[in-house]
Scaffold this active site. Structure first.
Site, short mmCIF file in Angstrom:
data_model
loop_
_atom_site.label_atom_id
_atom_site.label_comp_id
_atom_site.label_asym_id
_atom_site.label_seq_id
_atom_site.Cartn_x
_atom_site.Cartn_y
_atom_site.Cartn_z
N GLY A 17 0.83 -1.21 0.00
CA GLY A 17 0.00 0.00 0.00
C GLY A 17 0.86 1.26 0.00
O GLY A 17 0.53 2.25 -0.65
N ASN A 37 -6.39 4.66 10.29
CA ASN A 37 -5.89 3.41 10.86
C ASN A 37 -5.85 3.40 12.38
O ASN A 37 -5.85 2.34 12.99
CB ASN A 37 -4.50 3.08 10.30
CG ASN A 37 -3.58 4.27 10.30
OD1 ASN A 37 -3.86 5.29 9.68
ND2 ASN A 37 -2.48 4.16 11.02
N GLN A 70 -7.11 0.71 4.90
CA GLN A 70 -7.88 0.22 6.05
C GLN A 70 -9.35 -0.03 5.70
O GLN A 70 -10.05 -0.71 6.44
CB GLN A 70 -7.80 1.22 7.22
CG GLN A 70 -6.45 1.32 7.86
CD GLN A 70 -6.05 0.05 8.63
OE1 GLN A 70 -6.88 -0.78 8.99
NE2 GLN A 70 -4.76 -0.11 8.86
N SER A 120 -4.02 -2.74 -0.06
CA SER A 120 -2.98 -3.64 0.41
C SER A 120 -3.61 -4.97 0.79
O SER A 120 -4.69 -5.00 1.38
CB SER A 120 -2.28 -3.01 1.62
OG SER A 120 -1.24 -3.84 2.06
N ALA A 121 -2.91 -6.09 0.45
CA ALA A 121 -3.51 -7.42 0.67
C ALA A 121 -3.47 -7.87 2.12
O ALA A 121 -4.36 -8.58 2.58
CB ALA A 121 -2.79 -8.45 -0.21
N HIS A 122 -2.43 -7.44 2.86
CA HIS A 122 -2.26 -8.06 4.19
C HIS A 122 -3.24 -7.56 5.24
O HIS A 122 -3.26 -8.05 6.36
CB HIS A 122 -0.80 -7.92 4.67
CG HIS A 122 -0.39 -6.57 5.13
ND1 HIS A 122 -0.30 -6.23 6.45
CD2 HIS A 122 0.00 -5.46 4.44
CE1 HIS A 122 0.14 -4.98 6.56
NE2 HIS A 122 0.32 -4.49 5.35
N THR A 147 9.59 -8.09 -12.10
CA THR A 147 8.91 -9.38 -12.24
C THR A 147 7.85 -9.51 -11.16
O THR A 147 8.10 -9.23 -9.99
CB THR A 147 9.93 -10.53 -12.15
OG1 THR A 147 10.88 -10.34 -13.19
CG2 THR A 147 9.26 -11.88 -12.30
N CYS A 176 6.74 4.06 19.47
CA CYS A 176 7.98 4.14 20.24
C CYS A 176 9.14 4.25 19.25
O CYS A 176 9.36 3.35 18.47
CB CYS A 176 8.13 2.88 21.06
SG CYS A 176 9.37 3.01 22.31
N1 PLP Z 1 -2.18 3.37 4.62
C1 PLP Z 1 -2.82 3.02 5.73
C2 PLP Z 1 -4.03 3.79 6.14
C3 PLP Z 1 -2.37 1.95 6.50
O1 PLP Z 1 -3.01 1.61 7.62
C4 PLP Z 1 -1.22 1.24 6.07
C5 PLP Z 1 -0.67 0.14 6.88
O2 PLP Z 1 -0.86 0.07 8.08
C6 PLP Z 1 -0.60 1.64 4.88
C7 PLP Z 1 -1.10 2.72 4.19
C8 PLP Z 1 0.60 0.94 4.37
O3 PLP Z 1 0.27 -0.29 3.76
P1 PLP Z 1 1.41 -1.38 3.54
O4 PLP Z 1 1.67 -1.99 4.88
O5 PLP Z 1 0.83 -2.36 2.57
O6 PLP Z 1 2.59 -0.68 3.00
#
Ligand code: PLP
Length: 392
Positions: free
Chosen positions: A71, A152, A180, A200-202, A238, A328
């Site tokens: 992301g 987030n 998010q 973002s996939a995770h 790739t 932190c």
């Molecule tokens: N944008 C937001 C609002 C997010 O919460 C995050 C990840 O916590 C990101 C961007 C970044 O995504 P990635 O971890 O895939 O780089």
């Protein structure tokens, strides 16, 4: 010891169906998707299907989806790309004070090295951006507005459709960081009328290290990663075939299970909040009080007189994973820029914990969490030198 994961906004476990879909792309269909023989063509098919699956989750066309490494890369690509593409039109970008660092730090880079001027919009006490404030900030030099769909930390669901309409009225491109929001609320890019959207996939039970950018058809954006002709010549390198296939499957599961996912998350989040309020005194909810206007699984709470960092570490001792409102860094506690922007009083800002529930959260997980949390808060408050002092 019981293990409870309540940090779904940090990342999610990869669903078994997603892992199963990915594995063949490491073994049988391992070919380079650019190769024109069997295993390469098989890999290419996987990419094509995944692109459609991701497009379907946000109501886009498959040729509007470009896979990236995460992301963060999608966010960087839009900001830097638009700044370069529209250099002759203007040098002003508008964003907000509560964006993820993927946006804020890119804006700071553009300010320092590319002569870009950035307006960071204020938000109200629940984290909402006002369309009127956005309109007032637009000048004839504005080239891009970038506002996140869901915050987030505090879960605020921004009025993206209204905000995008303001940008459009003034002929300014609109980007939303939906990392998010994806898989947590319905998204239809055509209805929202946005030009760019990062994913973002995770965060949706897919693998780490794979993201995507939606770019409305016809909008020009210079390449960010230069090299080969991958991703329709827009993003070289790739392809992470298995990652992309996993993203595709996760997107399909997110689309078909969205209503159930939202209902379950909301139910668990409400139960958690009810239990906390019932069992622990001196707590404060941060972010929207109207739970329909926030991420379905997000609960951000400040515990007076004590530190979130200590709560987090002691919960970890009980097998419970949460995150704090403060980051932190280099041994010092940085105050969260998001909590500062919504005016959480300085006296309680460091006592903040973010809980995010998800598909695997159970009522028993929450009962256990609140039981441990109650003991942790009690212990820390007994040790706290500031409990009950004037102004707390
Ligand atoms: N944008 C937001 C609002 C997010 O919460 C995050 C990840 O916590 C990101 C961007 C970044 O995504 P990635 O971890 O895939 O780089």
């Amino acid at each position: 010891m019981r293990e409870v994961y309540l940090d779904y906004s940090a990342t999610t476990p990869v669903k078994q169906e997603v892992v199963s879909e990915m594995i063949p792309y490491y073994t049988e269909a391992f070919g380079n998707p650019s190769s024109l023989y069997g295993p390469g063509l098989k890999a290419k098919e996987g990419l094509t299907q995944a692109r459609q699956q991701v497009a379907d989750l946000i109501g886009a066309k498959e040729n509007e989806i470009f896979f990236t490494s995460c992301g963060t890369e999608a966010d960087n690509w839009v900001l830097e790309g638009v700044a370069d593409q529209l250099r002759d039109k203007g040098n002003h970008i508008i964003t907000t004070k509560i964006e993820h660092h993927a946006i804020i730090h890119t804006c700071m880079y553009l300010q320092k090295y590319h002569g870009i001027e950035v307006t960071y919009l204020d938000v109200d006490e629940e984290g909402f951006v006002s369309p009127e404030d956005l309109e007032a900030a637009i000048t004839d030099k504005t080239i891009l507005v970038s506002i996140m769909m869901i915050n987030n930390e505090i879960g605020t669901l921004e009025p993206i459709k209204e905000l995008a309409a303001v940008a459009k009225k003034h002929g300014v491109l609109f980007h939303t960081d939906a990392v998010q929001a994806l898989g947590n609320v319905p998204i239809d890019v055509k209805d929202l009328d946005v030009d760019f959207l990062s994913m973002s996939a995770h965060k949706i039970y897919g693998p780490k290290g794979i993201g995507a950018l939606y770019k409305r058809k016809g909008i020009m954006l210079p390449n960010f990663v230069h090299g080969g002709a991958q991703e329709n010549r827009k993003r070289a390198g790739t392809e992470n075939t298995a990652g992309i296939v996993g993203f595709g499957k996760a997107a399909e599961l997110a689309r078909t299970g969205l209503a159930e996912h939202m209902a379950h998350s909301r139910q668990m989040r409400q139960y958690l909040w009810d239990q906390i309020q019932d069992k622990i005194e001196d707590v404060r909810l941060n972010g929207p009080a109207d739970f329909d206007r926030r991420h379905p699984g997000n609960l951000n709470v400040s515990f007076r007189y004590i530190e979130g960092e200590s709560i987090m570490l002691m919960l970890d001792g009980g097998g419970i994973c949460v995150s704090t409102g403060s980051a932190c860094s280099s041994g010092s506690l940085d105050i969260s820029h998001v909590l500062a922007a919504i005016n959480v009083p300085m006296t309680i800002i460091n006592g903040t914990v973010r809980f995010t529930v998800g598909d695997f959260t159970t009522k028993e997980d929450i009962d256990y969490t609140v039981e441990v949390l109650q003991k942790v808060v009690d212990t820390l408050r007994k040790l706290s030198p500031i409990t009950g002092k004037e102004g707390w």
